[in-house]
Design a protein around this motif. Structure first.
Motif, PDB file in Angstrom:
ATOM      1  N   ARG A  17       7.566  -1.649   4.407  1.00  7.29           N
ATOM      2  CA  ARG A  17       8.125  -0.533   3.646  1.00  7.29           C
ATOM      3  C   ARG A  17       8.628  -0.993   2.276  1.00  7.29           C
ATOM      4  N   HIS A  18       9.236  -2.177   2.257  1.00  8.36           N
ATOM      5  CA  HIS A  18       9.729  -2.741   0.996  1.00  8.36           C
ATOM      6  C   HIS A  18       8.571  -3.003   0.040  1.00  8.36           C
ATOM      7  N   ASP A  19       7.494  -3.595   0.541  1.00  6.90           N
ATOM      8  CA  ASP A  19       6.314  -3.853  -0.281  1.00  6.90           C
ATOM      9  C   ASP A  19       5.704  -2.549  -0.783  1.00  6.90           C
ATOM     10  N   GLY A  22       7.856  -1.216  -3.609  1.00  4.80           N
ATOM     11  CA  GLY A  22       7.618  -1.971  -4.845  1.00  4.80           C
ATOM     12  C   GLY A  22       6.313  -1.582  -5.514  1.00  4.80           C
ATOM     13  N   ALA A  23       5.251  -1.446  -4.717  1.00  6.71           N
ATOM     14  CA  ALA A  23       3.940  -1.088  -5.263  1.00  6.71           C
ATOM     15  C   ALA A  23       3.956   0.332  -5.834  1.00  6.71           C
ATOM     16  N   GLU A  24       4.593   1.258  -5.132  1.00  5.30           N
ATOM     17  CA  GLU A  24       4.671   2.638  -5.619  1.00  5.30           C
ATOM     18  C   GLU A  24       5.497   2.728  -6.900  1.00  5.30           C
ATOM     19  N   THR A  25       6.561   1.942  -6.986  1.00  2.00           N
ATOM     20  CA  THR A  25       7.391   1.939  -8.191  1.00  2.00           C
ATOM     21  C   THR A  25       6.605   1.385  -9.373  1.00  2.00           C
ATOM     22  N   ILE A 150       8.757   9.503  -4.611  1.00  2.00           N
ATOM     23  CA  ILE A 150       8.677   8.264  -3.839  1.00  2.00           C
ATOM     24  C   ILE A 150       9.878   8.155  -2.902  1.00  2.00           C
ATOM     25  N   ALA A 151      11.060   8.492  -3.399  1.00  4.78           N
ATOM     26  CA  ALA A 151      12.278   8.408  -2.576  1.00  4.78           C
ATOM     27  C   ALA A 151      12.201   9.346  -1.388  1.00  4.78           C
TER      28      ALA A 151
END
Length: 156
Positions: A17-19, A22-25, A150-151
């Motif tokens: 989920r963290h990755d 990061g990719a979506e951001t 995204i959030a």
């Protein structure tokens, strides 16, 4: 005493989920920069502030997203020699003959021949600065919209 234990599967899921976040951001940042660049070009074309003669100055304006060590920047540039004079203005200066014995030009219906003339300078139109402000506004709006989307997907 409180004991918290994490299972390996939950740590892996959390990392995934963290990755993803990061990719979506990163994607949202890049797309928002591109939106800002398109807005900058549209601003230069539709609201140049100065009176365009040929449109070549507007056509030469380009934008590019550049990746730096600290993130990304949107570079707005214009390679035309006279772009800086139009954007930032110019001080009064002498225009002198160089290749011919005289400057020859038409002034108030008469042909003039002079060795030099005094140019009073030009005012600053700040068309690139205006484009930069518009790009920044568009970037901020687009980034807020994308990050809220995204959030909402991340919290599911």
């Amino acid at each position: 005493m409180i004991v918290v234990s994490l299972r390996y599967e939950s740590v892996v899921a959390m990392k995934r989920r963290h990755d993803w976040l990061g990719a979506e951001t990163e994607r949202a940042d890049h797309e928002s920069m591109m939106d800002g660049g398109r807005k900058a070009l549209a601003t230069v074309d539709s609201k140049p502030i100065f009176t365009p003669r040929t449109g070549a100055l507007q056509d030469a304006t380009t934008t590019r997203v550049v990746k730096t060590s600290k993130g990304r920047i949107l570079r707005i540039r214009n390679p035309k020699k006279y772009a800086a004079s139009i954007d930032k203005g110019s001080k009064g200066h002498v225009i002198a003959q160089r290749r011919k014995p005289f400057l020859v030009f038409r002034y108030r219906g008469q042909w003039m021949r002079k060795k030099w003339i005094w140019h009073p300078g030009t005012r600053a139109y700040r068309f690139l600065e205006n484009a930069q402000k518009q790009a920044g506004n568009r970037y901020e709006r687009a980034m807020r919209m994308r990050m809220s989307r995204i959030a909402s997907r991340f919290s599911r």
